[in-house]
Design an enzyme around this catalytic site. Structure first.
Site, PDB file in Angstrom:
ATOM      1  N   ASN A  40     -27.511 -32.066  22.067  1.00  0.00           N
ATOM      2  CA  ASN A  40     -27.303 -31.269  23.280  1.00  0.00           C
ATOM      3  C   ASN A  40     -28.516 -31.313  24.192  1.00  0.00           C
ATOM      4  O   ASN A  40     -29.641 -31.472  23.716  1.00  0.00           O
ATOM      5  CB  ASN A  40     -27.008 -29.818  22.895  1.00  0.00           C
ATOM      6  N   TYR A  96     -17.656 -21.586  26.138  1.00  0.00           N
ATOM      7  CA  TYR A  96     -18.855 -21.612  26.983  1.00  0.00           C
ATOM      8  C   TYR A  96     -18.580 -21.084  28.383  1.00  0.00           C
ATOM      9  O   TYR A  96     -19.503 -20.722  29.108  1.00  0.00           O
ATOM     10  CB  TYR A  96     -19.424 -23.033  27.063  1.00  0.00           C
ATOM     11  N   HIS A 148     -19.377 -28.691  27.519  1.00  0.00           N
ATOM     12  CA  HIS A 148     -19.568 -27.235  27.505  1.00  0.00           C
ATOM     13  C   HIS A 148     -19.103 -26.586  28.806  1.00  0.00           C
ATOM     14  O   HIS A 148     -19.543 -25.487  29.148  1.00  0.00           O
ATOM     15  CB  HIS A 148     -21.024 -26.871  27.193  1.00  0.00           C
ATOM     16  N   ARG A 163     -35.661 -23.318  20.346  1.00  0.00           N
ATOM     17  CA  ARG A 163     -34.370 -22.691  20.669  1.00  0.00           C
ATOM     18  C   ARG A 163     -34.533 -21.192  20.881  1.00  0.00           C
ATOM     19  O   ARG A 163     -33.941 -20.621  21.810  1.00  0.00           O
ATOM     20  CB  ARG A 163     -33.366 -22.952  19.545  1.00  0.00           C
ATOM     21  N   CYS A 193     -18.738 -34.071  21.189  1.00  0.00           N
ATOM     22  CA  CYS A 193     -18.849 -32.616  21.019  1.00  0.00           C
ATOM     23  C   CYS A 193     -17.693 -32.169  20.128  1.00  0.00           C
ATOM     24  O   CYS A 193     -16.645 -32.807  20.091  1.00  0.00           O
ATOM     25  CB  CYS A 193     -18.779 -31.924  22.376  1.00  0.00           C
TER      26      CYS A 193
END
Length: 421
Positions: free
Chosen positions: A144, A244, A194, A90, A164
């Protein structure tokens, strides 16, 4: 009822356990299996999970295992919450795109593509092993990028629904602002994972009074502050975009911010270290307050509601899920995966009707769907050219020189996770 959680060693898991314990009448679990290859971490979380169940009087059995096949055997539903490569991957997703002047984020833009490439093959392998064990089991995907991963699962013929927590977070926030219960709030939630907008906030159900205008009039400043967008943007749109959407509506501003502050990955890694220390305390028998800062708010409640509808006694409920389009948004192919309100029961989700969308929203949805199409192709078949095409199609990239530079960096940082690289 048996549930299995793949990725049960996640620091998110106590949030899920707390929801299972509190809402046991909604979802009566008799056995819960936490599955994770990180055995030491899994035992810490498994111990806390048992203490949470015991404190709240839940009679269900909690077991832990690193053996995926044994863990999913006989499960009625399998919940996926994976992070391939962990926080280290990440951190890379949030870092190298900035070198090209693009947003560095784990689910959006080039970083989101990297995560999809790492994740899709692993999830499909897990799903195939679940199907061999129990072809009737539902797969609930919280991993995700949920839209791309869910599309991969559905395209392979699995009984899968994507989940989500963005919508349930808005529902809870708006209910508090309007002095209503969450059950009173129905969101006209439309888009892709998102990439969604709340087009209406209705009282009582899909046909209820739309309270969005008065919500924006009374609480627009607070909502805008939460989204980190100017109040004027909300007033001009007349809807509430997902947070987002800031990556699209204020891309350059976000890039400047990300280049000058610690990454979210670094913050989360430090938080996870502290959480694991707390989880090891044998006196701890509830989820700690720090977990709320980790993200995933109300995830457990959304998961319980979805699992209860999929595994229940024939009743149905309205929930926001990721599922096949099947004509819901006529400008998208039927096999696209959208995030909308759906009626959910044992047969799965059926999206509710959506009114004709303003091109301001439908255009961006169509654009990102095209990218997701190419991203899934790259995840399934590999190859540098497919990665480049997906990046070139992404609205946050869209230039060949950026796509070239991002492709080079993506491949360099993910070789250990991509068998074809």
């Amino acid at each position: 009822m048996k549930l299995a959680v793949v990725g049960g060693g996640s620091t998110y898991t106590p949030e899920l356990i707390d929801g299972f314990a509190r809402l046991r009448d909604t979802l009566p679990i008799s056995e819960l299996v936490l599955i994770d290859p990180a055995a030491e971490r899994l035992e810490l979380i498994g111990g806390l999970a048992r203490r949470i169940f015991a404190k709240q009087g839940h009679p269900g059995l909690i077991t832990t295992t690193s053996d995926l096949d044994a863990g999913v055997a006989g499960a009625d539903a399998v919940l996926l919450q994976l992070r391939i490569g962990g926080q280290a991957a990440r951190l890379q997703d949030e870092t190298w795109p900035l070198e090209c002047g693009c947003v560095g984020q784990e689910t959006t833009g080039a970083g989101g593509l990297a995560k999809a490439l790492r994740t899709v093959p692993v999830v499909l392998d897990i799903a195939e092993r679940v199907r061999r064990s129990n072809p009737d089991a539902w797969i609930i995907d919280f991993t995700n990028p949920v839209g791309i991963v869910t599309r991969a699962l559905l395209q392979a013929g699995h009984k899968a629904v994507g989940l989500c927590n963005v919508a349930i977070g808005f529902q809870r926030r708006f209910a508090a602002m309007l002095d209503l219960t969450p059950a009173d709030i129905h969101l006209d939630h439309v888009g892709l994972n998102h990439l969604t907008w709340e087009l209406g906030v209705r009282k009582g159900g899909p046909e209820g009074e739309n309270l969005l205008p008065q919500l924006l009039a009374a609480h627009g400043e607070a909502i805008a502050a939460d989204l980190r967008l100017p109040r004027a943007v909300l007033d001009r749109l007349g809807v509430v975009p997902s947070y987002y959407l800031r990556y699209f509506y204020a891309h350059d501003e976000v890039v400047r911010e990300l280049a000058t502050k610690p990454s979210r990955a670094a913050e989360v890694a430090a938080m996870e270290k502290e959480l694991l220390g707390l989880y090891g305390d044998p006196a701890l028998d509830e989820k700690p307050e720090l977990l709320a800062k980790r993200g995933g708010a109300f995830y457990s409640e959304a998961a319980v509601d979805l699992a209860a509808a999929l595994l229940g006694d024939g009743g149905s409920s309205h929930q926001v899920v990721n599922t096949l389009n099947n004509g819901t948004l006529p400008f998208l192919p039927d096999d696209a995966v959208i995030e909308v309100q759906a009626r959910v029961d044992r047969s799965g989700p059926v999206p509710l009707a959506v009114p004709r969308l303003d091109p301001l929203y439908s255009g961006l949805i169509a654009h990102v769907t095209a990218y997701e199409d190419l991203a899934l192709d790259a995840a399934l078949r590999g190859g540098r050219e497919r990665v480049f095409r997906a990046l070139l199609a992404h609205p946050l990239v869209g230039q060949y020189d950026l796509a070239e530079g991002l492709t080079d960096r993506l491949l360099a940082h993910n070789k250990e996770h991509l068998a074809w690289a």
